[in-house]
Write a protein that holds these residues in place. Structure first.
Motif, PDB file in Angstrom:
ATOM      1  N   ARG A  78       0.858  -1.188   0.000  1.00 28.05           N
ATOM      2  CA  ARG A  78       0.000   0.000   0.000  1.00 28.05           C
ATOM      3  C   ARG A  78       0.890   1.233   0.000  1.00 28.05           C
ATOM      4  NH1 ARG A  78      -5.549  -0.983   2.940  1.00 28.05           N
ATOM      5  NH2 ARG A  78      -5.853  -3.181   2.435  1.00 28.05           N
ATOM      6  N   GLY A  81      -1.859   5.727  -2.098  1.00 27.93           N
ATOM      7  CA  GLY A  81      -3.220   5.512  -2.546  1.00 27.93           C
ATOM      8  C   GLY A  81      -3.441   4.269  -3.384  1.00 27.93           C
ATOM      9  N   THR A 177       2.673  -1.260   4.378  1.00 26.80           N
ATOM     10  CA  THR A 177       2.079   0.047   4.169  1.00 26.80           C
ATOM     11  C   THR A 177       3.120   1.123   4.429  1.00 26.80           C
ATOM     12  OG1 THR A 177      -0.073  -0.769   4.914  1.00 26.80           O
ATOM     13  CG2 THR A 177       0.237   1.617   4.876  1.00 26.80           C
ATOM     14  N   VAL A 179       3.629   5.267   4.672  1.00 30.28           N
ATOM     15  CA  VAL A 179       2.966   6.565   4.747  1.00 30.28           C
ATOM     16  C   VAL A 179       4.026   7.655   4.863  1.00 30.28           C
ATOM     17  CG1 VAL A 179       0.858   5.640   5.764  1.00 30.28           C
ATOM     18  CG2 VAL A 179       2.686   6.450   7.257  1.00 30.28           C
ATOM     19  N   ASP A 230      -3.656   7.686  14.078  1.00 28.98           N
ATOM     20  CA  ASP A 230      -3.953   8.900  13.309  1.00 28.98           C
ATOM     21  C   ASP A 230      -3.083   8.987  12.058  1.00 28.98           C
ATOM     22  OD1 ASP A 230      -5.907   9.723  15.050  1.00 28.98           O
ATOM     23  OD2 ASP A 230      -4.598  11.072  16.188  1.00 28.98           O
ATOM     24  N   ALA A 233      -4.407   6.471   9.433  1.00 29.73           N
ATOM     25  CA  ALA A 233      -5.870   6.473   9.422  1.00 29.73           C
ATOM     26  C   ALA A 233      -6.442   5.922   8.122  1.00 29.73           C
ATOM     27  CB  ALA A 233      -6.389   7.896   9.661  1.00 29.73           C
ATOM     28  N   ASP A 234      -5.840   6.273   6.985  1.00 24.18           N
ATOM     29  CA  ASP A 234      -6.369   5.797   5.701  1.00 24.18           C
ATOM     30  C   ASP A 234      -6.286   4.279   5.591  1.00 24.18           C
ATOM     31  OD1 ASP A 234      -6.918   8.371   4.982  1.00 24.18           O
ATOM     32  OD2 ASP A 234      -5.153   8.609   3.695  1.00 24.18           O
ATOM     33  N   GLN A 235      -5.235   3.700   6.154  1.00 23.90           N
ATOM     34  CA  GLN A 235      -5.043   2.258   6.053  1.00 23.90           C
ATOM     35  C   GLN A 235      -5.881   1.500   7.082  1.00 23.90           C
ATOM     36  OE1 GLN A 235      -2.427   4.517   6.120  1.00 23.90           O
ATOM     37  NE2 GLN A 235      -2.409   4.436   3.871  1.00 23.90           N
ATOM     38  N   ASP A 237      -8.807   2.507   8.290  1.00 20.17           N
ATOM     39  CA  ASP A 237     -10.214   2.626   7.906  1.00 20.17           C
ATOM     40  C   ASP A 237     -11.136   2.669   9.127  1.00 20.17           C
ATOM     41  OD1 ASP A 237     -12.287   2.857   6.083  1.00 20.17           O
ATOM     42  OD2 ASP A 237     -12.571   0.684   5.917  1.00 20.17           O
TER      43      ASP A 237
END
Length: 383
Positions: A78, A81, A177, A179, A230, A233-235, A237
């Motif tokens: 990931r 996006g 992932t 970020v 925080d 957060a996108d991962q 969900d």
């Protein structure tokens, strides 16, 4: 034969249960300085090959253990996006506490004497009173330290920091992932290990950790977990993170010049460590247990100890090399951040050399044709 085991992690417990099952007349005594409920950690990973070894060594344990495993067959990356996947893997994971509980039950069934919440006697006394002393007391092994001149330990701390957590966000693959936070790059290694739960290990550099303000010694674990959540957060969900403690660890590579000194032998993390990005630590410890139990059964002492050392050291050295290449890649992840998603994923999946570019492509869910183009360009050198 009288056998002492120092350390009640998966490797020590598994060895104790195996050797007692193979030779019921042996006296096997295990000491674990932590209490029964002191275990930390969320999930541990095994390849199918490792599960096969467990099944062959103790089919009854495997039958019970098999019901607790979560299985998957893909790796997800990931990044910016995109989610890119590669199938063809066969891995399983189990809750570490559940594994330890089952191993303790197995020890009790076969007659191992276990002392929880108790420091083991000093090494010289154990060495005199027992035919074999197995040091399975982890990365910071006191047994190894007591005989450092003989074992020749080489301990090398990593340049990165990590926090081992769990989440009720269920991942369906081994997921990496990345970020890009306001403070710098952070990455997470996550995988399912029980119904409704996944392991979530966050890794970053000292610089990024200091800038983020996350490394606060007296911060409550709940506050640390919420702050990390925080950033991811996108991962996640909307799901939460849980951590057993707020202390950020520093992975240490452990090697030893020798694993045997007289009748004292190293097993598991006391002998060797592998970075968590390749998920082999518990697997190797339990494979050590099988090899040592069989060697003692076939050869006795001291020939069995020599056979164990000769068999396991080369195997572990190969895995450690792969793990260190993988660790180095993640510690230098900033060198790859900024690449197109498919190029970044290709670098990550092939980082250790066990998978080559010709084994690709990956696929991006919902963007198959675009990713095929990216990989075609990357492999041809035109991208």
């Amino acid at each position: 034969m009288r056998i002492a085991v120092v350390g009640g992690g998966p490797g020590g417990l598994y060895f104790a249960a195996l050797v007692k099952r193979i030779a019921p007349r042996h006296e096997v005594v295990l000491w674990e300085k932590g209490g029964v409920e002191d275990e930390v950690g969320f999930g541990v990973v095994f390849s199918d090959g490792a599960l096969g070894g467990v099944q062959a060594a103790d089919p009854r344990l495997f039958d019970v253990l098999g019901d607790r495993f979560v299985h998957w067959d893909a790796v997800d990356v990931r990044y910016r996006g995109e989610t890119l996947s590669r199938g063809g893997y066969r891995f399983s994971a189990v809750e570490r506490r559940a594994l330890l509980h089952l191993l303790r039950e197995r020890c009790a069934e076969v007659g191992v004497t276990v002392h929880f919440g108790t420091e083991a006697p000093p090494v010289p006394l154990l060495s005199e009173d027992f035919d074999v002393v197995v040091a399975a007391d982890g990365v910071g092994s006191a047994t190894r330290a007591a005989r450092a001149d003989a074992f020749g330990p080489d301990l090398r701390p990593s340049a990165s920091r990590y926090l081992w957590m769990g989440t009720d966000r269920v991942f369906d693959a081994l997921t990496f992932t990345v970020v890009e936070t306001p403070h710098g790059t952070m990455q997470a290694h996550s995988y399912p290990y029980a119904p409704g739960w996944s392991t979530f290990i966050v890794e970053t550099t000292d610089r990024v950790l200091a800038a983020s303000g996350l490394d606060v010694p007296d911060r409550a674990p709940e506050a640390t977990a919420a702050a990390v959540a925080d950033l991811f957060a996108d991962q996640l969900d909307g799901h939460r993170l849980v951590c057993a403690g707020s202390r950020w660890g520093r992975f240490t590579v452990v090697r030893n010049r020798r694993w045997v000194d007289g009748n004292v032998v190293l097993l598991g993390d006391a002998a060797h460590t592998t970075h968590f990005s390749v998920g082999s630590g518990t697997k190797l410890a339990m494979e050590d247990a099988v090899a040592l139990a069989m060697a003692l059964s076939d050869h006795g002492v001291p020939e069995g100890l020599a056979a164990y050392e000769a068999e396991r050291m080369p195997v572990v050295a190969k895995t450690q090399h792969v793990a260190e290449v993988s660790r180095d890649w993640f510690e230098r992840v900033d060198e790859h951040v900024g690449l197109p998603a498919a190029d970044f994923a290709a670098h990550l999946v092939t980082r250790s050399g066990r998978i080559g570019r010709l084994d690709l492509p990956l696929v991006d869910h919902g963007h198959v044709e675009r990713v095929r183009t990216w990989f075609s360009e990357a492999l041809s050198g035109t991208g």
